[in-house]
Design an enzyme around this catalytic site. Sequence first.
Site, PDB file in Angstrom:
ATOM      1  N   ASP A 154       0.824  -1.218   0.000  1.00  0.00           N
ATOM      2  CA  ASP A 154       0.000   0.000   0.000  1.00  0.00           C
ATOM      3  C   ASP A 154       0.855   1.264   0.000  1.00  0.00           C
ATOM      4  O   ASP A 154       0.632   2.174   0.797  1.00  0.00           O
ATOM      5  CB  ASP A 154      -0.961   0.000   1.200  1.00  0.00           C
ATOM      6  CG  ASP A 154      -2.032  -1.058   1.087  1.00  0.00           C
ATOM      7  OD1 ASP A 154      -2.947  -1.058   1.925  1.00  0.00           O
ATOM      8  OD2 ASP A 154      -1.966  -1.896   0.168  1.00  0.00           O
ATOM      9  N   ASP A 171      -0.578  -4.325  -3.737  1.00  0.00           N
ATOM     10  CA  ASP A 171      -1.583  -3.262  -3.898  1.00  0.00           C
ATOM     11  C   ASP A 171      -0.960  -1.883  -3.739  1.00  0.00           C
ATOM     12  O   ASP A 171      -1.553  -0.985  -3.129  1.00  0.00           O
ATOM     13  CB  ASP A 171      -2.711  -3.433  -2.864  1.00  0.00           C
ATOM     14  CG  ASP A 171      -3.408  -4.772  -2.964  1.00  0.00           C
ATOM     15  OD1 ASP A 171      -3.949  -5.223  -1.936  1.00  0.00           O
ATOM     16  OD2 ASP A 171      -3.405  -5.373  -4.051  1.00  0.00           O
TER      17      ASP A 171
END
Length: 691
Positions: free
Chosen positions: A518, A545
Amino acid sequence: MSEHRSRARHRRPGKFLAVGLPLALTTAGTLVYGTDLLPQQEASAATATAAAPAWATAAADGFASVDALGQNGTYGGRDGQTVTVRTQAELEKYATAAEPYVIVVAGTITMNPVGKEIKVASDKTIVGSGTSGHIVGGGFFLGRGVHNVIIRNLTIRDAHQGVWNDKEHDFDAVQMDGAHHVWIDHNDLRNMADGLIDVRKDSTYVTVSWNEMSHNNKAFGIGWTENVLTDITIHHNWIRETEQRNPSTDNCAHAHLYNNFLEDVPGTDITSSYGTYSRGGTRMVLENSYFQGMRNPVVKDATATIVQRGNVFSGTSGRNESGGTAFDPKAYYSYTLDEAADVPALLKSGTGPQSSIGATTASAEASTKAAAATTLTVAKDGSGQYRTVQAAVNAVPANNASRVVVSIEPGTYRETVKVPSNKPHVTFQGTGGSRKDTVIVFNNAAGTPKPDGSGTYGTSGSATVAVEADDFQARNLTISNDFDEGANQSLSGHQAVALRTAADKVFLDGVIVEGDQDTLLLDTAAKDRLGRVYVTNSYVIGNVDFIFGRATAVIDRSVITLKKRWNGTSAGYVTAPSTAANRKGILIANSAVNGDVSDRTFHLGRPWHAGGDASLDPQTTVRNTTLSAAIRTTPWTDMSGFSWKDDRFAEYRNTGAGAGPASSDRPHLTDAQAADQEVTDWLAGWTPTAS
């Protein structure tokens, strides 16, 4: 329930201001008055209305915005003339008049006699001109039936008569006895003889927002009636160095308090006896507020109710109470909460009078010239104006109209930085020879406990740099999160954001954004708000991600670098869009995706339906980009029970060992489809320009 209170449940569509943000009502460069309207120079009402700047026509939020008692929200004197006053006689003439007026207080007015409270009539806006409007030694009184009054952007001070808990002199900054639809906003209230604000005798439909209340025995009292009628919203107020009534709410039907900062500063002569008090039949909702050093921060009577949500208590002691049921504020009006942890910094910079509110043409032009091309310098060794980046951001004026460049000397700045939503047009500029020379870095993760014991940071709260202001730019620097996953295996929540954006027109040019899971959160201020981000000539580094969120974002002419996990394995996902339906998501164009990882171990993306929201329609398009062999032959995959095939994932004319032919598991755009998925389509009329 009375008839008028039933009607109050109806919302006013299309009239709400953004709640939870400082009211950026105008900028210094957009005022349209040619001359001040002195009392001797009154124009016609039609002329004044046509020329009125935004601050002269502003309407309240919160309970003051609710239609009730025959009043459609609170908008003050916007239907009347705008006049500028500089004496007590002039102020009293227009404040007490039967006609609506917007009254601009330009300069200091000293009340005679001391303690004088001008009796304000209905349909008035009384607003300070920038930061120059001061009322000294007195205040304002709103009697029974007075309605539709706005008091904004004033400093009201110094009626104190030398007795701390003064029982003889009832000299308030603002007192209401039976008034309704009143908005008190962006004022500095201090050093009065009794309370700073008194909302008494069934006064109702009141909103108190973005005020600084300080240095007084009593801050803010509400009620003093047997009737349980008052509806009041109190948000984004900084209450400090006050002993009691912070506020005290007695017999309030609905008291909604959120995003306030109550502070008892150690080592001063003033010590809090209690903070927020719910008395009698009050029903209170207390949300996302910050209590620092307060004694007995939240107190309630046995007959009252308090519902607490999301508050932070740091260094407090004594009673902290809640209980019972209250009400849902969103049944009455819309609002948005700021994170409680952000409240102190947000309010220290955003409360009190603002230079952009009430400004006349001359002062606005001066402010614009002063703000143009402003540069603030940051250097760790003390050779700049500031040693930390956050200190420079704090120095940016709230609602600044022009660009402010934060020029950052080479070095490693281990800190978290937030650019709040009320500070647009900010540029972070590294001054080194390389983007690696200037580094802003920290190591919070989603599961990292907050030092005040109020929980963990969560994914969005873990960001090293958080940008919530529109028209932000960053150049020639590195933003990093160096959270050590290997050393923190016992910690739940390894998401660790380097940069979070939640704004529109964010331009990142020549930067490195580095992390693991992230890394780059490209968000918007709200689900229904557009948030465009353009990243060029940059590196984005991560593994899981690491480019994600609901923004309309372009990664153009950049390098996306894949890195191994903490344990040396190769596995990950480049993007995790959470795009709202009918918006564009993430576009990677004219770039390269590579890294020192194993072949066929990374997906290009997966659909993030944040919070299980099935209405989202995540989108990633990767086009005209070189893909290394690290990319899987089936580059898209499912997430949390949502199939990528139900959303929008596609490629177009990619090259390299990781590229592959079109198939049902690897959709390609047609030429016609690709023509509608260019960079310019994503930017939607915005042309990013370095400034």
